[in-house]
Design a protein around this motif. Structure first.
Motif, PDB file in Angstrom:
ATOM      1  N   ASN A 277      25.766  82.951  -1.193  1.00 52.30           N
ATOM      2  CA  ASN A 277      25.687  82.928   0.259  1.00 52.30           C
ATOM      3  C   ASN A 277      24.248  83.120   0.727  1.00 52.30           C
ATOM      4  O   ASN A 277      23.333  83.320  -0.074  1.00 52.30           O
TER       5      ASN A 277
ATOM      6  N   ARG B 130      20.262  88.526  10.668  1.00 52.06           N
ATOM      7  CA  ARG B 130      20.796  88.183  11.990  1.00 52.06           C
ATOM      8  C   ARG B 130      19.739  88.354  13.075  1.00 52.06           C
ATOM      9  O   ARG B 130      19.535  87.481  13.899  1.00 52.06           O
TER      10      ARG B 130
ATOM     11  N   ASN C 285      18.148  85.146  15.000  1.00 51.52           N
ATOM     12  CA  ASN C 285      18.444  84.977  16.415  1.00 51.52           C
ATOM     13  C   ASN C 285      17.177  85.025  17.261  1.00 51.52           C
ATOM     14  O   ASN C 285      17.019  84.256  18.203  1.00 51.52           O
TER      15      ASN C 285
ATOM     16  N   ASP D 153      24.444  82.850   9.698  1.00 48.42           N
ATOM     17  CA  ASP D 153      25.433  83.834   9.278  1.00 48.42           C
ATOM     18  C   ASP D 153      25.146  84.204   7.830  1.00 48.42           C
ATOM     19  O   ASP D 153      25.266  83.364   6.945  1.00 48.42           O
TER      20      ASP D 153
ATOM     21  N   ASP E 279      26.712  85.598   5.595  1.00 48.43           N
ATOM     22  CA  ASP E 279      27.798  85.548   4.607  1.00 48.43           C
ATOM     23  C   ASP E 279      28.246  84.140   4.248  1.00 48.43           C
ATOM     24  O   ASP E 279      29.101  83.966   3.395  1.00 48.43           O
ATOM     25  N   ARG E 280      27.674  83.132   4.904  1.00 51.37           N
ATOM     26  CA  ARG E 280      28.143  81.777   4.590  1.00 51.37           C
ATOM     27  C   ARG E 280      27.541  81.267   3.290  1.00 51.37           C
ATOM     28  O   ARG E 280      26.419  81.603   2.912  1.00 51.37           O
TER      29      ARG E 280
END
Lengths: 504, 360
Positions: free
Chosen positions: A96, A119, A123, A130, A132-133
């Protein structure tokens, strides 16, 4: 804004046979977006690799923040605030985002903390991610974000971006530019490598132009036109061809709206490529690498098939036929990559001659190799094309680049093709061998064949071509006579600005 | 830091010497292994390599086993080597061996007790087809879905084992066998009994066929277009595509040939040395043949020598188990060492070890 961040003083780097960088000097100010402009092979990659510590210069010096700077490895460069986003990503698809970022860091914080920071940073710079992807589920643009965020987490002072937009959609490009401008406003300098002139004009504060490893010019892109920057890139000393004896004969090869999707995620799909090649004609196809050249060669060699009518040889539709049939009909090709594509590295020259010549030279009988005939043909290539090799049983790998290229071109030319397609025929070949190869291709055309030369070497194309076209982003400009072409026109065509050049 | 640097040109003498060197190192390290187990290493090595030929009491029997064991190894390894040279990794020859024996054997059993010279050739052909069909499963899956043929062919070995068990307890069970899980004997009927040609060396008809196929394979690989295309695909897949070779065709041909030869070996085994189908019929020839193929440098001639050597370690290993009480597992380790050291020596033929400081 005006404080000097990095000063590059007289960097030089040579590789066997080529001087990649020759006494390169320029400075990068804090917070500026600095473009590094140049054709393929101008030395851009070598230069940034030296700044990032991947390559060590032979001569020269660098000063970062007023201190001597000469990184021996990328981690050293990163610690001193120099980050780099490569054109080809180094990410593991099965891991990930957070795991991939951890792998690139020397002192990775705990996983939960890192996820929070990813994050925050992503941002803050308009690159939402993300943690965790899985990388495998991300688009190419998102993967690039991962690479950028990985750099940003280390608080860089200088961010090197190697052709970042080549893999992005127009929307993703806009997002990226916003991010880069924000970084720049915060004092991060960006060294931006590209040959897309429009982008550089809109984004960059300064530009340094490289040609043949040397700094040939500097400019402020906003004050230049795409046309004037193209001229700097190509150089004004391009020798223009003089009118040549060329009376086009019968049409031999026709491409009708040839379209082919690229299999390579970094490749370029061909879109509606049309051309007509006549007996006696040498057509030069210029363009920066990665604009569909490889795909065009594969489509013509028969390694990829298309709709049958897209390719016609003497009126016979053969878009759906494989290499063997095309060879039998007289359409031959010599790919760019000598070792591993045009020739099998560990096989002997005789077997490599057999590889592409068995059909036209009738080197087999009911499946069995005619060894004497094969060896004779190999010797013929070696003699007529002055291939320097101890013997015909030597492995292809043992030949120098120039000699192997002469062998590969000779193998196809001696089969008396109707149409021969060559990609980068003199890439990495010494001057004498290159001249021989060009001569052989011209002679082939003079004897009534047609030759399509795909190359990034404009000088070469100007020297050889009767007609000229540019392949940009998978589209081919309308072929025109090479006589009377000027640098400006070529430069514009190469920048991908086909409409404008068509109007001009 | 130690690193491996590729050599400019690997010496061709060394390439042929590596198997001999590997065997020598295996003898040495194997000796250490046996010594660690409290056995006399010199005696153990002597028993494995020399006693099968020269021992007064065991010699004659051992010699007669040599070709019986080498035959299937050579036949299977020849097929595997063709695929290995194209980069098609058939690891499931053992399963194809079993399926060949079942398919060909079933024909013999169906015809029982038919008489005629044509029965055995028919069984051989069907055996080859059975092995080939089993190998076409990984071939088609790779061509259609890009699956890994290593895994698929390997897993199919265990399917074949279970299929064999089902057959010998079901349709192919000997009706006069008092319920034992085995087929009728093939050797008790002349038409299904593989003829022995030279008893003292154990040369049955299958060995002769194997040697013929070795020669045919050599000619194909060196002189025929198909062999060229197979080698080209293994050397450089992109150059092969440029030459007009269809990769799917090569995958199918390689798995097909290796499966057919493994199936044929299975049929020869069941109609000769094994005599009948039982659950104990597979003894691992299909796996050992992988070692034989590499030990023989994927070259048909080399494979004949490697097959004989491997057969020798089998026979000698059994003698060592009998006379010294060395466990069978230790013999397997010993055989595995041979492949291990071959690959290790190979690395040093192609690369040299250099000591370098870590600076670019």
């Amino acid at each position: 804004m005006s404080e000097t961040l990095l000063e590059i003083k007289g960097l030089s780097k040579s590789y066997p046979g080529v001087k990649a960088n020759d006494n390169v000097s320029f400075t990068i100010q804090q917070g500026e977006i600095h473009a590094l402009l140049g054709e393929n092979g101008a030395g851009k990659s070598t230069l940034v690799k030296m700044i990032y510590g991947l390559v060590h210069p032979d001569e020269g010096d660098m000063v970062l923040h007023g201190k001597h700077y000469m990184p021996h490895k990328p981690s050293e460069a990163r610690n001193l605030g120099v980050g780099m986003v490569f054109q080809h990503f180094s990410l593991f698809e099965a891991l990930n985002v957070a795991e991939n970022i951890t792998l690139g860091m020397e002192h990775a914080p705990p996983r939960a903390e890192l996820a929070v920071r990813i994050r925050e940073v992503s941002n803050a710079y308009g690159l939402p991610l993300d943690p965790d992807r899985l990388i495998g589920d991300l688009s190419v643009g998102e993967r690039q974000r991962v690479e950028i965020v990985r750099c940003l987490l280390q608080n860089p002072k200088l961010l090197i971006m190697d052709e970042p937009t080549s893999v992005l959609t127009p929307q993703e490009v806009d997002t990226l530019f916003l991010t880069l401008r924000k970084l720049s406003s915060e004092g991060v300098a960006i060294l931006y490598i590209s040959h897309k002139l429009d982008e550089i004009k809109t984004l960059c504060d300064h530009a340094t132009v490289l040609r043949h490893g040397k700094v040939v010019d500097t400019c402020i892109p906003a004050e230049e036109t795409a046309r004037s920057m193209a001229e700097m890139m190509i150089g004004g000393e391009l020798s223009m061809p003089t009118a040549r004896e060329f009376t086009p004969g019968d049409t031999l090869l026709e491409l009708n709206n040839l379209s082919l999707a690229s299999l390579d995620p970094f490749g370029t799909s061909l879109t509606n490529v049309s051309l007509t090649l006549r007996a006696g004609e040498v057509m030069g196809v210029a363009g920066v690498a990665g604009n569909g050249q490889d795909e065009l060669l594969l489509a013509l060699s028969g390694e990829r098939t298309t709709d049958s009518d897209m390719i016609k040889l003497k009126g016979v539709s053969l878009g759906g036929m494989g290499p063997t049939t095309r060879r039998a009909l007289g359409l031959l090709a010599a790919p760019e990559e000598r070792l591993g594509h045009a020739a099998a590295p560990d096989m002997s020259l005789t077997e490599n001659a057999f590889l592409s010549a068995r059909i036209r030279q009738k080197l087999e009988k009911s499946g069995f190799t005619l060894r004497n005939k094969r060896d004779d043909f190999t010797r013929e290539i070696i003699e007529k094309f002055d291939v320097r090799t101890p013997g015909i049983s030597n492995a292809a790998r043992s030949l120098s680049g120039g000699n192997l290229q002469k062998f590969v071109i000779g193998r196809e030319v001696l089969q008396q093709p109707t149409v021969l397609v060559v990609n980068q025929p003199t890439w990495g070949v010494d001057a004498a061998a290159a001249a021989d190869i060009r001569e052989a291709l011209r002679t082939l055309a003079a004897e009534g064949a047609a030759v399509l030369v795909i190359s990034q070497d404009l000088d070469e194309l100007m020297e050889m071509s009767d007609t000229f076209a540019v392949l940009a982003e998978g589209r081919l400009s309308k072929p025109r006579s090479a006589v009377g072409l000027n640098v400006e026109e070529i430069g514009l065509m190469m920048g991908g600005n086909l409409e404008e050049s068509a109007n001009a | 830091m130690l690193r491996l640097e590729p050599r400019q040109q690997a010496s061709s003498t060394m390439r042929w010497l590596t198997p001999i060197l590997a065997v020598a190192i295996t003898m040495f390290m194997g000796g250490l292994l046996f010594a660690a187990m409290g056995k006399n290493p010199f005696e153990a090595i002597r028993i494995i390599f020399l006693d099968p030929f020269f021992h007064e009491t065991f010699g004659p029997y051992s010699r007669s086993q040599l070709m019986v064991k080498a035959g299937p190894l050579i036949l299977i390894a020849t097929g595997l080597s063709i695929g290995f040279r194209a980069g098609v990794w058939n690891i499931g020859a053992e399963g194809q061996f079993v399926m060949g024996a079942i398919a060909g054997g079933a024909v013999g059993l169906a015809l029982h007790p038919a008489d005629g010279f044509w029965v055995l050739p028919l069984m051989t052909v069907v055996g080859a087809i059975g092995g080939m069909a089993w190998a076409m499963i990984p071939a088609l899956l790779r061509i259609k879905f890009n699956t890994n043929e290593i895994l698929v062919s390997l897993m199919l070995v265990y399917v074949a084992y279970n299929f064999l068990a089902a057959m010998v307890t079901g349709p192919l069970k000997n009706p006069d066998g008092f319920g034992f899980p085995e087929s009728r004997s093939f050797t008790s009927v002349d038409s299904t009994h593989l003829p022995m040609i030279y008893e003292p060396l154990g040369m049955h008809a299958g060995v002769l066929v194997a040697l013929g196929i070795v020669i045919a394979a050599y000619v194909m690989m060196e002189r025929h277009l198909l062999g060229f295309q197979i080698r080209l695909t293994g050397e450089s897949p992109r150059a092969a595509k440029f030459a007009g070779v269809n990769p799917a065709f090569i995958v199918a041909v390689c798995l097909g040939i290796s499966g057919a030869l493994a199936g044929m070996a299975g049929l020869f085994e069941v109609t000769g040395p094994a005599g009948k189908l039982t659950t104990n019929f597979p003894v691992g020839y299909g796996f050992t043949a992988i070692i034989v193929a590499f030990l023989g440098r994927l070259n048909p001639i080399g494979i004949v020598l490697a097959g004989l050597l491997m057969a020798l370690t089998y026979i000698g290993g059994e003698l060592a188990q009998l006379s010294l009480g060395i466990p069978a597992a230790a013999i397997s380790v010993f055989q595995g060492m041979m492949l291990f050291f071959l690959l290790a020596v190979d690395v040093f033929v192609n690369y040299r070890l250099v000591w370098k400081k870590e600076v670019k």
